[in-house]
Motif scaffolding. Structure first.
Motif, mmCIF file in Angstrom:
data_model
loop_
_atom_site.group_PDB
_atom_site.id
_atom_site.type_symbol
_atom_site.label_atom_id
_atom_site.label_comp_id
_atom_site.label_asym_id
_atom_site.label_seq_id
_atom_site.Cartn_x
_atom_site.Cartn_y
_atom_site.Cartn_z
ATOM 1 N N MET A 33 48.381 55.150 64.506
ATOM 2 C CA MET A 33 48.671 54.016 65.383
ATOM 3 C C MET A 33 47.478 53.066 65.481
ATOM 4 O O MET A 33 47.638 51.847 65.504
ATOM 5 N N SER A 34 46.291 53.636 65.534
ATOM 6 C CA SER A 34 45.096 52.794 65.590
ATOM 7 C C SER A 34 44.938 51.972 64.307
ATOM 8 O O SER A 34 44.586 50.790 64.351
ATOM 9 N N THR A 35 45.210 52.594 63.163
ATOM 10 C CA THR A 35 45.108 51.881 61.886
ATOM 11 C C THR A 35 46.124 50.753 61.803
ATOM 12 O O THR A 35 45.807 49.648 61.343
ATOM 13 N N LYS A 45 39.353 56.666 60.148
ATOM 14 C CA LYS A 45 40.710 56.804 60.685
ATOM 15 C C LYS A 45 41.673 57.285 59.611
ATOM 16 O O LYS A 45 42.517 58.152 59.854
ATOM 17 N N THR A 88 41.188 53.203 71.226
ATOM 18 C CA THR A 88 40.662 52.319 70.175
ATOM 19 C C THR A 88 41.244 50.917 70.291
ATOM 20 O O THR A 88 40.571 49.923 70.003
ATOM 21 N N ALA A 96 45.050 56.597 70.495
ATOM 22 C CA ALA A 96 45.104 55.281 69.859
ATOM 23 C C ALA A 96 44.887 54.173 70.885
ATOM 24 O O ALA A 96 44.300 53.130 70.571
ATOM 25 N N THR A 97 45.349 54.403 72.123
ATOM 26 C CA THR A 97 45.160 53.397 73.166
ATOM 27 C C THR A 97 43.681 53.115 73.402
ATOM 28 O O THR A 97 43.291 51.965 73.649
ATOM 29 N N GLY A 107 47.410 59.519 66.386
ATOM 30 C CA GLY A 107 46.319 58.737 66.951
ATOM 31 C C GLY A 107 45.662 57.830 65.931
ATOM 32 O O GLY A 107 45.519 56.617 66.142
ATOM 33 N N ALA A 108 45.260 58.409 64.803
ATOM 34 C CA ALA A 108 44.616 57.606 63.765
ATOM 35 C C ALA A 108 45.599 56.624 63.133
ATOM 36 O O ALA A 108 45.239 55.491 62.803
ATOM 37 N N GLU A 143 43.767 60.732 59.747
ATOM 38 C CA GLU A 143 45.224 60.684 59.644
ATOM 39 C C GLU A 143 45.725 61.553 58.488
ATOM 40 O O GLU A 143 46.687 62.307 58.629
#
Length: 250
Positions: free
Chosen positions: A226-228, A164, A143, A140-141, A223-224, A168
């Motif tokens: 946190m990015s979302t 994403k 992105t 996530a970092t 990952g997906a 997820e």
């Protein structure tokens, strides 16, 4: 500098120093245990034999108490769904042009190593400290750095928000399906070696039964997710009502 702006900073500094002092005092009084008791004895002595994993923490998270881990991952999924619904009406808008050319080129060199590092944390989570939660955050970092350095519009154009959400959700489905395999085998939901998954040789890459698979599932989900969450909130902050409703599709 006005006194009103200085006083809160002094108060914050005093508060931090006080908390740090209390934390240090708490660490000093801790005593090293002379011997280990309780379930920790079983985990230390039997984890490698029962699960095939070298990382005791990963074995506890994804074998001994895998159902609890599934519930924790559900909390993340619920948070992502709630934030996505909350900001669903926000439109894609052009963010700033990003940072300088040097920073953008520098990020281009860093990102491949960052992704490789994240993949290593996830895939080697049953052998070394790490796992799906930690590796997912590193993914996530990457992105988030794209969003900061190039702007959210660029990041959304390169990595579709729908993709994403799919990743997820796929992580959650993969985790659940692995659990049902153990259930169908008659060994219980999220059963590992008892369900017939190969334990492998302790210390080898192909070991740990379902633990590496569950690490991947959690890595996808975290990952997906946190990015979302980050992108949804940044998109909301970039909306300026006084501006014209310019819409830029990714």
């Amino acid at each position: 500098m006005p006194r009103l702006s200085v006083f809160p900073r002094i108060a914050a500094l005093f508060l931090c120093l006080s908390l740090g002092w209390w934390l240090w005092k708490g660490i000093v009084v801790l005593e090293e245990p002379e011997y280990i008791t309780g379930p920790a004895v079983h985990y230390i002595e039997k984890t490698a034999e029962e699960t095939g994993a070298s990382n005791i923490v990963a074995a506890i998270l994804f074998d001994y108490r895998a159902l609890d881990t599934l519930c924790e991952a559900t909390v993340i999924y619920t948070a992502v769904c709630g934030i996505a619904l909350l900001f669903a009406k926000s439109k894609y808008r052009k963010s700033s042009i990003g940072l300088s050319f040097i920073v953008k080129r520098g990020l281009g060199f860093v990102v491949p190593f960052l992704l490789l590092y994240a993949a290593g944390i996830v895939l080697m989570g049953h052998l070394t400290p790490g796992g799906g939660f930690q590796g997912g955050v590193v993914f996530a970092t990457a992105t988030i750095l794209f969003c900061i350095v190039y702007g959210s519009n660029f990041e959304a154009a390169k990595i579709n928000p729908k993709a994403k959400e799919f990743i997820e959700s796929s992580g959650a489905v993969l985790f659940t399906l692995i659990g049902f395999i153990g259930f169908c085998a008659g060994a219980g939901f999220l059963a590992n070696v008892a369900a017939g998954f190969p334990k492998g040789e302790v210390g080898s890459f192909l070991s740990g039964g379902t633990i590496p698979l569950l690490n991947i599932a959690v890595g996808m989900k975290v990952g997906a997710g946190m990015s979302t969450i980050f992108y949804s909130m940044v998109k909301f902050l970039e909306v300026r009502p006084e501006e014209s409703p310019e819409v830029d599709k990714p």
